[in-house]
Design an enzyme around this catalytic site. Sequence first.
Site, PDB file in Angstrom:
ATOM      1  N   PRO A  13     -12.548  -3.774  -1.854  1.00 27.44           N
ATOM      2  CG  PRO A  13     -12.807  -4.920  -3.860  1.00 27.44           C
ATOM      3  CD  PRO A  13     -13.477  -3.905  -2.979  1.00 27.44           C
ATOM      4  CG  ASN A  14      -7.573  -6.623  -3.015  1.00 28.81           C
ATOM      5  OD1 ASN A  14      -7.265  -7.603  -2.334  1.00 28.81           O
ATOM      6  ND2 ASN A  14      -8.192  -6.750  -4.181  1.00 28.81           N
ATOM      7  NE  ARG A  21      -4.087  -3.481  -4.003  1.00 29.77           N
ATOM      8  CZ  ARG A  21      -5.184  -2.942  -4.473  1.00 29.77           C
ATOM      9  NH1 ARG A  21      -5.842  -2.028  -3.758  1.00 29.77           N
ATOM     10  NH2 ARG A  21      -5.635  -3.278  -5.660  1.00 29.77           N
ATOM     11  CE1 TYR A  26      -4.326   1.163  -5.989  1.00 26.78           C
ATOM     12  CE2 TYR A  26      -2.858  -0.729  -5.874  1.00 26.78           C
ATOM     13  CZ  TYR A  26      -3.929  -0.080  -6.454  1.00 26.78           C
ATOM     14  OH  TYR A  26      -4.614  -0.669  -7.492  1.00 26.78           O
ATOM     15  CG  ASN A  77     -10.694   3.359  -3.463  1.00 25.69           C
ATOM     16  OD1 ASN A  77     -11.061   2.696  -4.437  1.00 25.69           O
ATOM     17  ND2 ASN A  77      -9.415   3.620  -3.224  1.00 25.69           N
ATOM     18  CB  ALA A  80     -11.081  -4.571  -8.445  1.00 26.37           C
ATOM     19  CD  GLU A 101     -15.343   6.384  -9.424  1.00 27.09           C
ATOM     20  OE1 GLU A 101     -16.465   6.625  -9.926  1.00 27.09           O
ATOM     21  OE2 GLU A 101     -14.394   5.902 -10.086  1.00 27.09           O
ATOM     22  CG  HIS A 103     -10.128   5.509  -8.128  1.00 28.69           C
ATOM     23  ND1 HIS A 103     -10.564   4.263  -7.763  1.00 28.69           N
ATOM     24  CD2 HIS A 103     -11.089   6.023  -8.918  1.00 28.69           C
ATOM     25  CE1 HIS A 103     -11.733   4.034  -8.318  1.00 28.69           C
ATOM     26  NE2 HIS A 103     -12.084   5.091  -9.019  1.00 28.69           N
ATOM     27  NE  ARG A 110      -2.738   1.229 -11.682  1.00 28.92           N
ATOM     28  CZ  ARG A 110      -3.190   0.562 -10.618  1.00 28.92           C
ATOM     29  NH1 ARG A 110      -3.989   1.176  -9.758  1.00 28.92           N
ATOM     30  NH2 ARG A 110      -2.842  -0.694 -10.424  1.00 28.92           N
TER      31      ARG A 110
HETATM   32  C1  DHK Z   1      -7.883   0.747  -6.077  1.00 24.34           C
HETATM   33  C2  DHK Z   1      -7.988  -0.510  -6.532  1.00 24.34           C
HETATM   34  O1  DHK Z   1      -8.021  -1.546  -5.692  1.00 24.34           O
HETATM   35  C3  DHK Z   1      -8.000  -0.813  -7.970  1.00 24.34           C
HETATM   36  O2  DHK Z   1      -8.693  -1.990  -8.269  1.00 24.34           O
HETATM   37  C4  DHK Z   1      -8.509   0.348  -8.794  1.00 24.34           C
HETATM   38  C5  DHK Z   1      -8.006   1.923  -6.956  1.00 24.34           C
HETATM   39  C6  DHK Z   1      -7.792   1.622  -8.409  1.00 24.34           C
HETATM   40  C7  DHK Z   1      -7.207   3.105  -6.426  1.00 24.34           C
HETATM   41  O3  DHK Z   1      -6.385   3.674  -7.137  1.00 24.34           O
HETATM   42  O4  DHK Z   1      -7.415   3.477  -5.273  1.00 24.34           O
HETATM   43  O5  DHK Z   1      -8.352   0.080 -10.165  1.00 24.34           O
END
Ligand code: DHK
Length: 152
Positions: A13-14, A21, A26, A77, A80, A101, A103, A110
């Site tokens: 998600p996202n 974002r 990111y 990835n 959340a 995994e 990120h 964080r």
């Molecule tokens: C991406 C997200 O969307 C967050 O919810 C994670 C992760 C971290 C990233 O750093 O890629 O907490």
Amino acid sequence: MMSEKRLLLLNGPNLNMLGTREPEHYGSHTLAMVEDDCTALATSLGFRIDCLQSNHEGELVTAIQNAIKTHDVIIFNAGAYTHTSIALRDALSLFDGIAIEVHLSNVYARESFRHKSMIAPVVNGVVAGFGAQSYLSAIHAASGLLQQQTKS
Ligand code: DHK
């Protein structure tokens, strides 16, 4: 070079919002740029790559279940859902290939709720904090692990 292995690049998600974002966390790469860079690297290492992003937990579970039959590596990835999803953890537990995994941000620098990963115990390893480079490092790691497996 090893024979062609199949790699699934899975984003949760996202992550479709990358580029706009919270760039302080990111970076400025869009998801399309990340996928292009991963495709170039993975192809050069002999992988056939598929890229998938979903904002829906169940779709991610289904993608992992499908990959059990088709893919050798999952680079994931989970966004959340990393911190909350027993369903994704259970799905990854069924995958007997290499799972990594990823990120973009250093989740340990964080908020404390990002320090806990539900999926970390059931993957081969975690790469976090290197921006878009995290994905590329994960692909290199998967390639190295597969080469070790072929030798042993
Ligand atoms: C991406 C997200 O969307 C967050 O919810 C994670 C992760 C971290 C990233 O750093 O890629 O907490």
